[in-house]
Design a protein around this motif. Structure first.
Motif, PDB file in Angstrom:
ATOM      1  N   SER A  10     103.569   5.076  17.592  1.00 57.72           N
ATOM      2  CA  SER A  10     103.368   6.285  16.796  1.00 57.72           C
ATOM      3  C   SER A  10     102.810   7.447  17.626  1.00 57.72           C
ATOM      4  O   SER A  10     103.088   8.590  17.319  1.00 57.72           O
ATOM      5  CB  SER A  10     102.476   5.982  15.588  1.00 57.72           C
ATOM      6  OG  SER A  10     101.254   5.493  16.044  1.00 57.72           O
ATOM      7  N   VAL A  11     102.048   7.156  18.686  1.00 58.32           N
ATOM      8  CA  VAL A  11     101.508   8.300  19.447  1.00 58.32           C
ATOM      9  C   VAL A  11     102.424   8.736  20.596  1.00 58.32           C
ATOM     10  O   VAL A  11     102.312   9.860  21.078  1.00 58.32           O
ATOM     11  CB  VAL A  11     100.083   8.035  20.033  1.00 58.32           C
ATOM     12  CG1 VAL A  11      99.091   7.774  18.935  1.00 58.32           C
ATOM     13  CG2 VAL A  11     100.081   6.942  21.072  1.00 58.32           C
ATOM     14  N   PRO A  13     105.511   9.894  20.997  1.00 60.08           N
ATOM     15  CA  PRO A  13     106.184  11.190  20.975  1.00 60.08           C
ATOM     16  C   PRO A  13     105.213  12.365  21.100  1.00 60.08           C
ATOM     17  O   PRO A  13     105.625  13.480  21.428  1.00 60.08           O
ATOM     18  CB  PRO A  13     106.876  11.205  19.608  1.00 60.08           C
ATOM     19  CG  PRO A  13     106.959   9.781  19.203  1.00 60.08           C
ATOM     20  CD  PRO A  13     105.758   9.116  19.795  1.00 60.08           C
ATOM     21  N   LEU A  14     103.925  12.120  20.848  1.00 63.87           N
ATOM     22  CA  LEU A  14     102.950  13.204  20.947  1.00 63.87           C
ATOM     23  C   LEU A  14     102.403  13.355  22.368  1.00 63.87           C
ATOM     24  O   LEU A  14     101.775  14.349  22.704  1.00 63.87           O
ATOM     25  CB  LEU A  14     101.756  12.935  19.995  1.00 63.87           C
ATOM     26  CG  LEU A  14     102.107  12.632  18.533  1.00 63.87           C
ATOM     27  CD1 LEU A  14     100.868  12.234  17.751  1.00 63.87           C
ATOM     28  CD2 LEU A  14     102.747  13.868  17.898  1.00 63.87           C
TER      29      LEU A  14
END
Ligand SMILES: Cc1cc2nc3c(=O)[nH]c(=O)nc-3n(C[C@H](O)[C@H](O)[C@H](O)COP(=O)(O)OP(=O)(O)OC[C@H]3O[C@@H](n4cnc5c(N)ncnc54)[C@H](O)[C@@H]3O)c2cc1C
Length: 300
Positions: A10-11, A13-14
């Protein structure tokens, strides 16, 4: 998916591109022809063959698919000029299967014609199950033009036994476990059952005198494949062992060489490295744990 993998997926792409590059560098051999061919040259010096893949998939415009086709043709010319032992692995969706069948077929045909001229070889990578029928049709249609063409089968799909049974004797396949998320209606999910099917399929392919690229990093499966080769008395010119560039395989490659087995590294490269890395991790969160290892240890 365990908690740590889920969190990383979940992190990711950030994260800044520079951080993603830390691990992608290990698996991606540069962004242009010269960089990838240097890697291939080194592999060849180490007595390893290569197969090169220009990163990218799901091309939606015909002109773009023609550009990628022409990039592959130029790559074949350079491989020939430099006298490298290296073939190509190409995804149907990269050169037009999302546009229509004629586009992807004609693009493959142009690349295959050049490959045959140089006595080189093209392997059609296998993507998700949405493309299995198209990919097999492509393989059959292209085989009637030249025999310098191969396909990939995935041991996790229930249908693969039937697909291999339908192949003719002079076929050339890569056998892998399969990397896309597929439902339990059509694919085995457990480690043991996928491995068991892999070995059954390998045996079936050998019985049919099909050439097999045995593509896995799984030590247990590699060991069982070697036992099968031994038990069936399969000649070294009927198979090769394949692995993805960057996966630490030194010790196993040494064993392949001691046994005089051909070894091929699958080497992806290109400008699409970022999307490729993120997509691979999302598709198979298990890869997220390799990311941590690669970030924290250079010696795995
Ligand atoms: C040459 C080659 C071509 C392939 N072509 C296709 C294709 O066309 N279509 C398709 O669906 N799939 C393809 N795959 C991917 C394949 O389907 C599997 O998803 C992938 O190889 C992982 O399965 P495994 O057999 O290595 O076994 P696993 O059980 O998944 O892994 C065994 C061990 O290998 C190590 N390992 C595996 N992958 C990595 C990695 N990326 N980085 C670091 N360590 C790793 C880990 O230590 C792991 O414990 C290909 C794989 C190879 C090697």
């Amino acid at each position: 998916m365990n908690f740590i993998n889920k969190a990383i997926v979940s992190v990711l792409p950030l994260l800044p591109k520079s951080l993603v590059k830390i691990f992608s560098k290990k698996y991606v051999a540069g962004t242009n022809d010269n960089e990838v061919l240097k890697v291939v040259e080194k592999l060849n010096k180490d007595n390893q063959l290569a197969t090169v893949d220009i990163l990218g998939e799901h091309t939606s415009h015909k002109n773009e698919s023609l550009k990628i086709t022409s990039d592959y043709i130029h790559l074949l010319e350079k491989i020939n000029t430099r006298n490298l032992n290296c073939n190509l692995s190409i995804k149907p969706s990269h050169i037009g299967s999302d546009i229509n069948y004629n586009t992807v077929f004609n693009n493959f045909k142009s690349i295959l014609k050049t490959a045959s001229q140089f006595n080189n070889f093209i392997r059609i990578d296998m993507e998700s199950s949405k493309l299995t029928d198209t990919t097999i049709k492509l393989y059959n249609d292209l085989q009637s033009i030249s025999s310098n063409i191969g396909i990939v089968f995935q041991a996790y799909l229930h249908r693969t036994e039937n697909d291999i049974n339908n192949l003719n004797k002079h076929s050339n396949i890569r056998l892998c476990k399969g990397i896309y998320k597929e439902s339990s209606d059509i694919a085995y999910q457990g480690y043991e059952e996928i491995n068991e099917n892999y070995l059954n399929l390998l045996e079936l392919a050998f019985k049919k005198e099909i050439y097999v690229g045995i593509a896995t990093h799984d030590k247990q499966l590699i060991h069982s494949s070697m036992n099968l080769i031994d038990r069936m008395g399969i000649n070294n010119n009927m198979f090769e062992f394949q692995y993805l560039y960057g996966v630490p395989m030194k010790n196993i490659v040494r064993i392949y060489h001691e046994k005089n087995f051909k070894t091929r590294s699958y080497v992806p490269f290109g400008k699409e490295w970022y999307d490729y890395s993120i997509r691979r991790i999302k598709e198979n969160p298990k890869i997220a744990s390799y990311v941590i290892k690669n970030i924290f240890s250079k010696n795995i």
